[in-house]
Each structure stands twice: as C-alpha cells, then as structure tokens.
Design a protein around this motif. Structure first.
Motif, PDB file in Angstrom:
ATOM      1  N   MET A  71       0.821  -1.203   0.000  1.00  0.00           N
ATOM      2  CA  MET A  71       0.000   0.000   0.000  1.00  0.00           C
ATOM      3  C   MET A  71       0.859   1.258   0.000  1.00  0.00           C
ATOM      4  O   MET A  71       1.986   1.264   0.491  1.00  0.00           O
ATOM      5  CB  MET A  71      -0.915   0.009   1.229  1.00  0.00           C
ATOM      6  CG  MET A  71      -1.937  -1.122   1.220  1.00  0.00           C
ATOM      7  SD  MET A  71      -3.036  -1.046  -0.217  1.00  0.00           S
ATOM      8  CE  MET A  71      -3.885   0.496   0.095  1.00  0.00           C
ATOM      9  N   PRO A  72       0.347   2.365  -0.566  1.00  0.00           N
ATOM     10  CA  PRO A  72       1.112   3.614  -0.598  1.00  0.00           C
ATOM     11  C   PRO A  72       1.268   4.218   0.791  1.00  0.00           C
ATOM     12  O   PRO A  72       0.600   3.806   1.750  1.00  0.00           O
ATOM     13  CB  PRO A  72       0.280   4.519  -1.514  1.00  0.00           C
ATOM     14  CG  PRO A  72      -1.069   3.916  -1.567  1.00  0.00           C
ATOM     15  CD  PRO A  72      -0.933   2.463  -1.268  1.00  0.00           C
ATOM     16  N   ASN A  73       2.158   5.207   0.916  1.00  0.00           N
ATOM     17  CA  ASN A  73       2.367   5.886   2.203  1.00  0.00           C
ATOM     18  C   ASN A  73       2.306   7.403   2.042  1.00  0.00           C
ATOM     19  O   ASN A  73       2.962   8.135   2.779  1.00  0.00           O
ATOM     20  CB  ASN A  73       3.695   5.457   2.826  1.00  0.00           C
ATOM     21  CG  ASN A  73       4.899   5.906   2.014  1.00  0.00           C
ATOM     22  OD1 ASN A  73       4.771   6.600   1.008  1.00  0.00           O
ATOM     23  ND2 ASN A  73       6.087   5.525   2.455  1.00  0.00           N
ATOM     24  N   ASP A  74       1.498   7.872   1.102  1.00  0.00           N
ATOM     25  CA  ASP A  74       1.430   9.305   0.806  1.00  0.00           C
ATOM     26  C   ASP A  74       0.271   9.974   1.536  1.00  0.00           C
ATOM     27  O   ASP A  74      -0.372   9.371   2.403  1.00  0.00           O
ATOM     28  CB  ASP A  74       1.332   9.518  -0.707  1.00  0.00           C
ATOM     29  CG  ASP A  74       0.218   8.680  -1.340  1.00  0.00           C
ATOM     30  OD1 ASP A  74      -0.717   8.254  -0.613  1.00  0.00           O
ATOM     31  OD2 ASP A  74       0.271   8.431  -2.564  1.00  0.00           O
ATOM     32  N   ASP A  75      -0.001  11.235   1.182  1.00  0.00           N
ATOM     33  CA  ASP A  75      -1.030  11.996   1.879  1.00  0.00           C
ATOM     34  C   ASP A  75      -2.422  11.399   1.712  1.00  0.00           C
ATOM     35  O   ASP A  75      -3.251  11.457   2.636  1.00  0.00           O
ATOM     36  CB  ASP A  75      -1.032  13.447   1.383  1.00  0.00           C
ATOM     37  CG  ASP A  75       0.195  14.223   1.839  1.00  0.00           C
ATOM     38  OD1 ASP A  75       0.888  13.740   2.759  1.00  0.00           O
ATOM     39  OD2 ASP A  75       0.468  15.299   1.270  1.00  0.00           O
ATOM     40  N   PHE A 268     -16.964   4.177   6.679  1.00  0.00           N
ATOM     41  CA  PHE A 268     -16.497   3.006   5.951  1.00  0.00           C
ATOM     42  C   PHE A 268     -16.493   3.265   4.445  1.00  0.00           C
ATOM     43  O   PHE A 268     -15.599   2.809   3.732  1.00  0.00           O
ATOM     44  CB  PHE A 268     -17.359   1.786   6.264  1.00  0.00           C
ATOM     45  CG  PHE A 268     -16.864   0.542   5.592  1.00  0.00           C
ATOM     46  CD1 PHE A 268     -15.747  -0.128   6.061  1.00  0.00           C
ATOM     47  CD2 PHE A 268     -17.485   0.052   4.448  1.00  0.00           C
ATOM     48  CE1 PHE A 268     -15.259  -1.262   5.433  1.00  0.00           C
ATOM     49  CE2 PHE A 268     -17.012  -1.083   3.808  1.00  0.00           C
ATOM     50  CZ  PHE A 268     -15.894  -1.737   4.302  1.00  0.00           C
ATOM     51  N   ARG A 269     -17.485   4.002   3.961  1.00  0.00           N
ATOM     52  CA  ARG A 269     -17.529   4.335   2.541  1.00  0.00           C
ATOM     53  C   ARG A 269     -16.285   5.122   2.139  1.00  0.00           C
ATOM     54  O   ARG A 269     -15.672   4.863   1.088  1.00  0.00           O
ATOM     55  CB  ARG A 269     -18.783   5.141   2.205  1.00  0.00           C
ATOM     56  CG  ARG A 269     -18.901   5.475   0.724  1.00  0.00           C
ATOM     57  CD  ARG A 269     -20.200   6.164   0.375  1.00  0.00           C
ATOM     58  NE  ARG A 269     -20.264   7.514   0.910  1.00  0.00           N
ATOM     59  CZ  ARG A 269     -21.224   8.395   0.599  1.00  0.00           C
ATOM     60  NH1 ARG A 269     -22.195   8.040  -0.233  1.00  0.00           N
ATOM     61  NH2 ARG A 269     -21.229   9.593   1.133  1.00  0.00           N
ATOM     62  N   LEU A 275      -9.359   3.167  -0.585  1.00  0.00           N
ATOM     63  CA  LEU A 275      -8.634   1.916  -0.830  1.00  0.00           C
ATOM     64  C   LEU A 275      -8.701   1.537  -2.301  1.00  0.00           C
ATOM     65  O   LEU A 275      -7.698   1.118  -2.896  1.00  0.00           O
ATOM     66  CB  LEU A 275      -9.207   0.791   0.031  1.00  0.00           C
ATOM     67  CG  LEU A 275      -8.611  -0.602  -0.215  1.00  0.00           C
ATOM     68  CD1 LEU A 275      -7.115  -0.628   0.107  1.00  0.00           C
ATOM     69  CD2 LEU A 275      -9.355  -1.662   0.613  1.00  0.00           C
ATOM     70  N   LEU A 276      -9.869   1.683  -2.905  1.00  0.00           N
ATOM     71  CA  LEU A 276     -10.010   1.376  -4.326  1.00  0.00           C
ATOM     72  C   LEU A 276      -9.066   2.221  -5.162  1.00  0.00           C
ATOM     73  O   LEU A 276      -8.417   1.733  -6.092  1.00  0.00           O
ATOM     74  CB  LEU A 276     -11.455   1.606  -4.773  1.00  0.00           C
ATOM     75  CG  LEU A 276     -12.522   0.691  -4.178  1.00  0.00           C
ATOM     76  CD1 LEU A 276     -13.907   1.129  -4.660  1.00  0.00           C
ATOM     77  CD2 LEU A 276     -12.279  -0.766  -4.528  1.00  0.00           C
ATOM     78  N   GLU A 277      -8.982   3.509  -4.827  1.00  0.00           N
ATOM     79  CA  GLU A 277      -8.094   4.397  -5.588  1.00  0.00           C
ATOM     80  C   GLU A 277      -6.641   3.955  -5.444  1.00  0.00           C
ATOM     81  O   GLU A 277      -5.878   3.961  -6.418  1.00  0.00           O
ATOM     82  CB  GLU A 277      -8.254   5.835  -5.102  1.00  0.00           C
ATOM     83  CG  GLU A 277      -7.394   6.821  -5.887  1.00  0.00           C
ATOM     84  CD  GLU A 277      -7.589   8.254  -5.450  1.00  0.00           C
ATOM     85  OE1 GLU A 277      -6.748   9.096  -5.817  1.00  0.00           O
ATOM     86  OE2 GLU A 277      -8.589   8.549  -4.756  1.00  0.00           O
ATOM     87  N   ALA A 278      -6.251   3.563  -4.231  1.00  0.00           N
ATOM     88  CA  ALA A 278      -4.874   3.107  -4.015  1.00  0.00           C
ATOM     89  C   ALA A 278      -4.590   1.834  -4.798  1.00  0.00           C
ATOM     90  O   ALA A 278      -3.530   1.680  -5.409  1.00  0.00           O
ATOM     91  CB  ALA A 278      -4.625   2.890  -2.525  1.00  0.00           C
ATOM     92  N   LEU A 279      -5.530   0.918  -4.802  1.00  0.00           N
ATOM     93  CA  LEU A 279      -5.331  -0.356  -5.491  1.00  0.00           C
ATOM     94  C   LEU A 279      -5.303  -0.184  -7.005  1.00  0.00           C
ATOM     95  O   LEU A 279      -4.690  -0.991  -7.720  1.00  0.00           O
ATOM     96  CB  LEU A 279      -6.429  -1.337  -5.099  1.00  0.00           C
ATOM     97  CG  LEU A 279      -6.396  -1.844  -3.651  1.00  0.00           C
ATOM     98  CD1 LEU A 279      -7.623  -2.702  -3.362  1.00  0.00           C
ATOM     99  CD2 LEU A 279      -5.122  -2.631  -3.365  1.00  0.00           C
ATOM    100  N   GLN A 280      -5.963   0.854  -7.511  1.00  0.00           N
ATOM    101  CA  GLN A 280      -5.936   1.089  -8.951  1.00  0.00           C
ATOM    102  C   GLN A 280      -4.582   1.607  -9.424  1.00  0.00           C
ATOM    103  O   GLN A 280      -4.315   1.608 -10.624  1.00  0.00           O
ATOM    104  CB  GLN A 280      -7.067   2.046  -9.349  1.00  0.00           C
ATOM    105  CG  GLN A 280      -8.423   1.354  -9.373  1.00  0.00           C
ATOM    106  CD  GLN A 280      -9.544   2.246  -9.863  1.00  0.00           C
ATOM    107  OE1 GLN A 280      -9.829   3.281  -9.263  1.00  0.00           O
ATOM    108  NE2 GLN A 280     -10.189   1.858 -10.950  1.00  0.00           N
TER     109      GLN A 280
END
Length: 333
Positions: A71-75, A268-269, A275-280
């Motif tokens: 997973m990323p570690n950014d802002d 949660f939304r 999370l979806l944005e990070a995984l993309q």
C-alpha cells in the motif's frame, strides 16, 4: 478465488453489550522471551536509505523492505488511515482498545503503526507509558508527545521486539499480512462481508471485490485473509489465556436508520473508496497478470463497489472482530 460466503451462517453475530463486560481485576502481561541485546542501541541506527521512497503510478511507497507491504504511504493514504482510525474509535465508543490493561501501563507497542494516530492517542491517554510505534515506512510525524517513539523495522525479523517487557502489544489489520503469526503477539481486527435480512445479491460487488483481493494478495504476497479465523486457537497454542473476542457489524451502504450507524457507514464508505483508488495504482491497474482482469473489467467492478457503498436497499455489513488475550507471567524456576 477464496471461499467467501455471503450468508450469516459463517459469521458470528454482533456482540451485545454484555459480551464486552469484564472486571479489570489483576491483569499482568509478561513475556517468555529473553532480551539478548539493548533495544535502545538499535533505535536510530538506520541508514538514510530507510527514509527514501519509491514513486509509482502517481503514488508514493516505502523503499525499506520494498514489496513487503504494497500500500502507498502518501497523503491520500494518510487521509484513509485517519478516517479508519476514527471509525474504530467510534465503534469502541471512544476507547482505544478492549484489553483490560489498567490505568497506568508502563510500556506499549503498536505493530504496523502507519502514520501513528493510535500511538499518539495512546500516549495522550496513558501518560505513564512509553508508547512505541513500529512500521516499515518512515511516515510518522516529528512533533509527538514526549512518551512516544517511532521505530522503522520489520516485526518478524528482529527478536528484540518480543523481549522488551511490553504491557500491551496492539495490532490492527495485521494477521493476514504476517508471514508467521506464531512469532508475534497479536491483537487483531478482521473484516468480512455479511448480511442478515437476505437482501444481499449473489453478484454483490463488494463481496466480489473482497474475494478477488483475497485471491490476488494470497498469490502475490502470501497474505492469508482467513488467518483471523485461526487466531483464538493460535493464541492458545502460544500460551495466551483469557482469550476474548467482540464482534461489531459496520454497515456497508447507506441503509441504517440510526444516526450512529449511518455515521459508521459514511466512514467506511470513505475508507473503502480511498482503498479502491490506491489499489488502482497497483496491482489493479490492468497490467498485473496476477489480477487476471483487464482494466475495463477492473473499472466495472470498482464502479460497482462504489455504487454499493451508497446503496440504501442492500443491508450489508462488515463484521469487525476485536480479539484480545493475556500472556501469563513467567513462573520463576
């Protein structure tokens, strides 16, 4: 894909208030690991390379133990973790944990601390304690309470972590990530999709997303999303006792009528959307053969997940399990 079922027969019901009642009594935690060297000599001995970062597809990642955690570690990730921390605190009614550690613990550690929100909150809540946050990524703030210390390290590769007399070891969403659960102390939170009123469709996008994510992370990183199901048994095998679990159902979708439940649904939304944005960025960018989907197929699935997070008809939920246990003190020989 992982064998996830969408009916409630595999999920513990949400705990009622009585399930969380217990007496603090006399609660002491010890360790059967002997410290073989001075921890303080290790802290601060890191090379400059540990503090470097890797940039891919517009996101920032840790370089120390590159690939150990994807997973990323950014802002943007900081925003997601902050909202997730707020959700967990809301679920617990303002508490930071359920383990009965008393009012004056002396030494605490948070494994996989991320940006350090829990550590800072714990340090404020327990001024008597030295609170250590451990992570692979050097992303924690510099301005922190005086009883906070952050360490960059891998929990599974250094025995000093286990032998330093911690009164409380805190984990959050770490069981699936750890390669060898038997080597560490555990306090865990586990999400799974469920539904109690029969409104969950067979092709529910959030359920399909978690199945795909479990399958990909298992093949790419060896993560076992079902590891939490074995957690109480493994804790017992490690010598822990007073093993307890409390289950909370967090709504997925905007269907709740109660104000506090709707607040959890909104939180949660936000968490899952980020999370979806990070995984993309990776691995769900349409170029990873381990995913097995084209970019249009991924986009369609993720759009379905986003729609489900605002749905008012499907009464889905994530059961979040809080597990805590006590390690017996060593008996003098």
């Amino acid at each position: 894909m992982a064998a996830f079922r969408d009916s409630s027969d595999f999920i513990e019901p949400a705990s009622d208030d009585s399930a969380s009642s217990f007496s603090l009594g006399s609660f002491a935690i010890g360790s059967d690991y002997a410290s073989t060297f001075d921890q303080e000599s290790l802290v601060g001995s890191l090379t400059n390379s540990v503090y470097e970062h890797v940039y891919e597809n517009g996101r920032r990642y840790h370089s120390y133990k590159l690939g150990r955690y994807p997973m990323p570690n950014d802002d943007k990730e900081y925003q997601r973790e902050t909202v997730r921390n707020a959700l967990f605190t809301d679920i617990l009614g303002g508490k930071l944990h359920l383990a009965p550690i008393g009012d004056q613990p002396q030494k605490m550690i948070d494994i996989g601390t991320g940006f350090g929100d829990w550590v800072i909150d714990a340090a404020d809540r327990y001024p008597s304690a030295k609170v250590i946050g451990l992570d692979l990524s050097p992303i924690q703030p510099s301005w922190v309470p005086g009883n906070v210390e952050f360490v960059i390290d891998d929990v599974e590769e250094n025995a000093w972590i286990h032998g330093s007399g911690y009164d409380f070891a805190h984990f959050r969403l770490m069981v699936a990530i750890l390669k060898d659960l038997s080597s560490v102390l555990v306090n865990e939170i586990v999400p799974r999709i469920g539904c109690q009123n029969g409104s969950l469709p067979d092709d529910y996008a959030v359920d399909r997303f978690y199945q795909l994510l479990a399958d990909v992370q298992k093949r790419k990183f060896g993560w076992d999303f079902s590891a939490a199901e074995k957690l109480p048994t493994q804790l017992a095998s490690l010598g822990f006792h007073n093993i307890q679990r409390k289950v909370f159902h967090v709504p997925v979708g905007l269907w709740p009528k109660e104000k506090n439940r709707m607040q959890q649904a909104f939180l949660f939304r936000e968490i899952l959307t980020e999370l979806l944005e990070a995984l993309q960025s990776k691995p769900f960018n349409g170029h990873d053969p381990d995913v097995g989907l084209t970019k249009p197929e991924i986009d369609t699935l993720f759009d379905g997940v986003r729609a489900a997070l605002s749905d008012k008809k499907v009464h889905a939920y994530i059961p979040i399990h809080f597990v805590w246990a006590q390690k017996p003190l060593l008996t003098p020989t």
